[in-house]
Design a protein around this motif. Structure first.
Motif, PDB file in Angstrom:
ATOM      1  N   TRP A  49      46.967  34.650  31.992  1.00  0.00           N
ATOM      2  CA  TRP A  49      45.759  33.898  32.354  1.00  0.00           C
ATOM      3  C   TRP A  49      45.598  33.814  33.862  1.00  0.00           C
ATOM      4  N   LEU A  50      46.703  33.592  34.575  1.00  0.00           N
ATOM      5  CA  LEU A  50      46.630  33.549  36.034  1.00  0.00           C
ATOM      6  C   LEU A  50      46.218  34.900  36.606  1.00  0.00           C
ATOM      7  N   GLY A  51      46.722  35.981  36.013  1.00  0.00           N
ATOM      8  CA  GLY A  51      46.321  37.305  36.475  1.00  0.00           C
ATOM      9  C   GLY A  51      44.846  37.568  36.234  1.00  0.00           C
ATOM     10  N   GLN A  52      44.334  37.125  35.090  1.00  0.00           N
ATOM     11  CA  GLN A  52      42.910  37.288  34.814  1.00  0.00           C
ATOM     12  C   GLN A  52      42.058  36.471  35.779  1.00  0.00           C
ATOM     13  N   TRP A  53      42.559  35.273  36.117  1.00  0.00           N
ATOM     14  CA  TRP A  53      41.825  34.433  37.071  1.00  0.00           C
ATOM     15  C   TRP A  53      41.763  35.081  38.442  1.00  0.00           C
ATOM     16  N   GLN A  54      42.890  35.642  38.885  1.00  0.00           N
ATOM     17  CA  GLN A  54      42.897  36.332  40.179  1.00  0.00           C
ATOM     18  C   GLN A  54      41.985  37.552  40.145  1.00  0.00           C
ATOM     19  N   LEU A  55      41.974  38.257  39.018  1.00  0.00           N
ATOM     20  CA  LEU A  55      41.135  39.446  38.914  1.00  0.00           C
ATOM     21  C   LEU A  55      39.658  39.081  38.938  1.00  0.00           C
ATOM     22  N   SER A  56      39.308  37.935  38.334  1.00  0.00           N
ATOM     23  CA  SER A  56      37.909  37.517  38.342  1.00  0.00           C
ATOM     24  C   SER A  56      37.438  37.155  39.746  1.00  0.00           C
ATOM     25  N   ARG A  57      38.368  36.741  40.611  1.00  0.00           N
ATOM     26  CA  ARG A  57      38.017  36.410  41.986  1.00  0.00           C
ATOM     27  C   ARG A  57      38.104  37.617  42.915  1.00  0.00           C
ATOM     28  N   ALA A  58      38.619  38.735  42.416  1.00  0.00           N
ATOM     29  CA  ALA A  58      38.827  39.906  43.269  1.00  0.00           C
ATOM     30  C   ALA A  58      37.541  40.663  43.525  1.00  0.00           C
ATOM     31  N   ILE A  59      36.583  40.551  42.615  1.00  0.00           N
ATOM     32  CA  ILE A  59      35.339  41.303  42.746  1.00  0.00           C
ATOM     33  C   ILE A  59      34.190  40.316  42.845  1.00  0.00           C
ATOM     34  N   ASP A  60      33.463  40.389  43.930  1.00  0.00           N
ATOM     35  CA  ASP A  60      32.312  39.519  44.142  1.00  0.00           C
ATOM     36  C   ASP A  60      31.113  40.123  43.417  1.00  0.00           C
ATOM     37  N   THR A  61      30.741  39.501  42.312  1.00  0.00           N
ATOM     38  CA  THR A  61      29.631  40.017  41.520  1.00  0.00           C
ATOM     39  C   THR A  61      28.272  39.639  42.090  1.00  0.00           C
ATOM     40  N   ASP A  62      28.261  38.725  43.057  1.00  0.00           N
ATOM     41  CA  ASP A  62      27.001  38.304  43.664  1.00  0.00           C
ATOM     42  C   ASP A  62      27.148  38.233  45.181  1.00  0.00           C
ATOM     43  N   PRO A  63      27.395  39.383  45.847  1.00  0.00           N
ATOM     44  CA  PRO A  63      27.569  39.363  47.301  1.00  0.00           C
ATOM     45  C   PRO A  63      26.265  39.028  47.993  1.00  0.00           C
ATOM     46  N   PRO A  64      26.333  38.435  49.191  1.00  0.00           N
ATOM     47  CA  PRO A  64      25.096  38.131  49.922  1.00  0.00           C
ATOM     48  C   PRO A  64      24.382  39.422  50.293  1.00  0.00           C
ATOM     49  N   PRO A  65      23.076  39.408  50.299  1.00  0.00           N
ATOM     50  CA  PRO A  65      22.338  40.631  50.638  1.00  0.00           C
ATOM     51  C   PRO A  65      22.551  41.008  52.098  1.00  0.00           C
ATOM     52  N   PRO A  66      22.379  42.268  52.442  1.00  0.00           N
ATOM     53  CA  PRO A  66      22.536  42.692  53.844  1.00  0.00           C
ATOM     54  C   PRO A  66      21.597  41.911  54.760  1.00  0.00           C
TER      55      PRO A  66
END
Length: 309
Positions: A49-66
C-alpha cells in the motif's frame, strides 16, 4: 546317556520403527509457521500500500499549464504564513499590498546577478488588510558594491520612516526560503549570506505576535540606486517524480523481503531438525553399517543351546 532338550529361545524383539526426517514442506505447514506467514502477509500488504501511495504521487496527472507561473496571482491564494512553498508555485509571480517597516532594510551578501557577485537589499513588508500582523521579506534590488548597497539601505530606511504606514503595491516572483547559514570565520556574525526569512526575522524590529511567510518575493522593479534583480521564469518541470518512483520500488522490495524472511526462518528450523536427528546417539543405526543387524526379511540368528549329558 540322556540328553535334556532346552526350550526354544524367545524370538528377538523387533527393532524400533525407523524415524524419517521431516520435509521442508511439512515444517512450513506447521501451525506456528502458518501463523507467521499470515503475519508476513499483513506486513507485505502494508508495504504494498505504501508503494502504491508513492507511485500515485510520482506522476503528476494535472501539471500546471506552460506559462502558469507568469500569470500574476494574489499572494494569499498561493501560500500562507509559515507554510513551505509547494513545488508547482516556486517562481510564481504574485502581487500584494503593504507598508515598509522603517529600519528593517537589510543587506544579503553573496548574491549573483548575471554571473556577477554582489548584494541584495531586502525589506520587511507589513501586509495591509491582514487580521493579525503579517510580514513577508522582499528583495528590492541588487548592487555590485557593498557601499552602494549600504547607501540604498540608508535611503530606504529614511524614506520608510518619513512615510511610515504608507501602503505600496508589490509585484514580483515568489521564491522558496534558502535556509539560514552561518557566516565564515572572521566575518561579522550579523552578516546574512542566504535569503532566508527566518534569518532576516532575527534582525527585524517590532516582531511580537508577528506571522511571517517562509517564502520571499523578488520585486519586479528595483529601488532607486539599485539594479533590477535577474529572476527568470522557472523551467518547466517533468511530470514524473523519479524520487517517488524509487521509493515505490523500495517498498516493493521490502514486501518481498517479508516473504523471504519467513522462508529463511522455516528453512533454518528444518535444517536444525535434520542436524539434531543426525547427532542423536539413540537414532537407529544404518543397517549397512551395523553387522549385528539381521538381513532384511528374517529373524536374528539364535545361538544353539548347550547340551547336557
Amino acid at each position: 546317556m540322556s540328553t535334556t532338550r532346552t526350550p526354544d529361545a524367545p524370538p528377538a524383539e523387533p527393532d524400533d520403527a525407523e524415524v524419517f526426517p521431516p520435509t521442508l514442506r511439512e515444517v512450513m505447514l506447521r501451525p506456528q509457521w502458518i501463523a507467521l506467514l499470515a503475519l508476513c502477509l499483513v506486513i507485505a500488504g502494508i508495504f504494498a500500500w505504501l508503494g502504491q501511495w508513492q507511485l500515485s504521487r510520482a506522476i503528476d496527472t494535472d501539471p500546471p499549464p506552460p506559462g502558469a507561473t507568469e500569470q500574476v496571482q494574489p499572494l494569499e491564494e498561493i501560500t500562507q504564513p509559515g507554510e513551505y512553498l509547494p513545488e508547482p508555485f516556486v517562481g510564481q509571480r504574485v502581487e500584494t499590498r503593504g507598508s515598509w517597516v522603517p529600519g528593517d532594510f537589510l543587506i544579503v551578501s553573496s548574491r549573483f546577478n548575471g554571473g556577477v557577485e554582489g548584494y541584495w537589499v531586502t525589506g520587511q513588508l507589513r501586509l495591509a488588510d491582514a487580521a493579525v500582523p503579517t510580514s513577508i521579506a522582499v528583495a528590492v534590488g541588487w548592487a555590485a558594491d557593498a557601499v552602494v548597497a549600504q547607501d540604498a539601505v540608508d535611503d530606504l530606511n529614511a524614506a520608510a520612516a518619513a512615510s511610515e504606514g504608507e501602503v505600496v503595491d508589490i509585484t514580483g516572483r515568489l521564491i522558496s526560503d534558502e535556509g539560514p547559514a552561518l557566516p565564515d570565520s572572521g566575518d561579522d556574525p550579523q552578516t546574512i549570506t542566504r535569503m532566508s526569512p527566518p534569518a532576516l526575522l532575527a534582525q527585524w524590529s517590532d516582531t511580537d505576535g508577528l506571522e511571517v511567510f517562509r517564502s520571499f518575493i523578488v520585486d519586479d522593479a528595483a529601488a532607486p540606486g539599485l539594479v533590477e534583480i535577474d529572476s527568470p521564469a522557472p523551467e518547466a518541470s517533468s511530470p514524473v517524480n523519479w524520487l517517488n518512483i524509487f521509493y515505490a520500488l523500495e517498498w516493493a522490495i521490502f514486501a518481498g523481503f517479508a516473504f523471504y524472511l519467513w522462508y529463511r526462518l522455516a528453512r533454518d528450523q528444518w535444517e536444525k531438525e535434520l542436524e539434531d536427528l543426525e547427532d542423536d546417539p539413540d537414532a537407529p543405526a544404518d543397517p549397512e553399517d551395523d553387522a549385528s543387524v539381521a538381513p532384511s526379511g528374517g529373524p536374528e540368528p539364535v545361538a544353539p543351546a548347550p547340551r547336557r549329558d
